[in-house]
Design a protein around this motif. Structure first.
Motif, short mmCIF file in Angstrom:
data_model
loop_
_atom_site.label_atom_id
_atom_site.label_comp_id
_atom_site.label_asym_id
_atom_site.label_seq_id
_atom_site.Cartn_x
_atom_site.Cartn_y
_atom_site.Cartn_z
N ILE A 1 0.83 -1.21 0.00
CA ILE A 1 0.00 0.00 0.00
C ILE A 1 0.86 1.26 0.00
O ILE A 1 0.59 2.22 -0.72
N HIS A 2 1.95 1.23 0.79
CA HIS A 2 2.86 2.38 0.85
C HIS A 2 3.49 2.64 -0.51
O HIS A 2 3.58 3.79 -0.96
N SER A 3 3.92 1.57 -1.19
CA SER A 3 4.53 1.71 -2.51
C SER A 3 3.54 2.25 -3.53
O SER A 3 3.86 3.14 -4.33
N LEU A 4 2.31 1.69 -3.51
CA LEU A 4 1.28 2.16 -4.44
C LEU A 4 0.95 3.63 -4.20
O LEU A 4 0.76 4.39 -5.16
N ILE B 1 1.23 9.26 -6.02
CA ILE B 1 1.56 10.67 -5.76
C ILE B 1 2.58 11.18 -6.77
O ILE B 1 2.48 12.31 -7.27
N THR B 2 3.57 10.33 -7.09
CA THR B 2 4.60 10.73 -8.07
C THR B 2 3.98 10.99 -9.43
O THR B 2 4.29 11.99 -10.09
N VAL B 3 3.09 10.10 -9.87
CA VAL B 3 2.43 10.26 -11.17
C VAL B 3 1.58 11.53 -11.19
O VAL B 3 1.57 12.28 -12.18
N ILE B 4 0.89 11.81 -10.08
CA ILE B 4 0.02 12.99 -10.00
C ILE B 4 0.84 14.28 -10.04
O ILE B 4 0.48 15.24 -10.74
#
Length: 206
Positions: free
Chosen positions: A22-25, A30-33
């Motif tokens: 979940i932390h990785s996802l 957030i990075t993609v956004i």
């Protein structure tokens, strides 16, 4: 969030593996956004984090805030901006030094010495920051950029030293009333033109 969207895993037992997933996802999402807004975030950080002292040649703002280390890609871009500024100061220093070799100017000489001090300060500040940044989780491209900058800032600092060395020669010639012959002056003009071109090409390549 679970009360609204009713995620299927909400009622399942929590395990270290599920927390990690979940932390990785979350980090990926957030990075993609935020990725399309990288330049805007850098400008925002430049406005929010100012160097209060902000002294010396070049008037370089302190963009290298420790908090940016939590966003390595943003920190790398901030470092690139400061490195480019350092290169511009180094180029200006050598150009001015070439001029004072032919015609000594006390005011220009003082500026050259200020540039050299600023280059020393920037190399120290930026070098330490890049070393800290290199210990973070980085992409291959960001690692390559950091390595390139670490080499470049040393070269830029040495250009400042060369500028000061030329200034010292010019100052000594002024004090001892020594001048170049007409032939030597012509040769210096040719060499100076070549150095200016090399500096220009170097900065464009960088």
């Amino acid at each position: 969030a679970n009360a609204i969207f009713h995620f299927g895993f909400g009622s399942r037992p929590v395990s270290p593996v599920s927390i990690a997933v979940i932390h990785s996802l979350f980090n990926i999402a957030i990075t993609v956004i935020l990725l399309p807004f990288t330049k805007g975030l850098i400008r925002l950080s430049a406005l929010m984090v100012k160097d209060r002292k902000n002294t010396g040649a070049g008037n370089v703002p302190k963009l290298l805030d420790e908090r940016l280390l939590f966003s390595p890609s943003v920190a790398v871009q901030a470092c690139e901006g400061v490195t480019e500024k350092m290169g511009s100061i180094a180029e200006q220093t050598v150009r001015e030094a070439i001029e004072v070799v032919r015609r000594y100017d006390k005011k220009v000489g003082a500026g050259i010495e200020e540039h050299e001090v600023e280059l020393d300060r920037l190399e120290d500040q930026l070098g330490s920051y890049l070393v800290k940044l290199s210990s973070k989780a980085l992409s291959t491209e960001d690692s390559r950029k950091i390595s390139r900058m670490l080499h470049a800032i040393g070269d830029f600092e040495r250009l400042g030293d060369h500028g000061v060395n030329l200034l010292k020669v010019s100052r000594e010639m002024e004090e001892k009333k020594i001048s170049f012959s007409a032939e030597a002056a012509e040769e210096i003009d040719v060499l100076s033109a070549a150095i200016r071109e090399i500096l220009s090409l170097t900065m464009q390549a960088f």
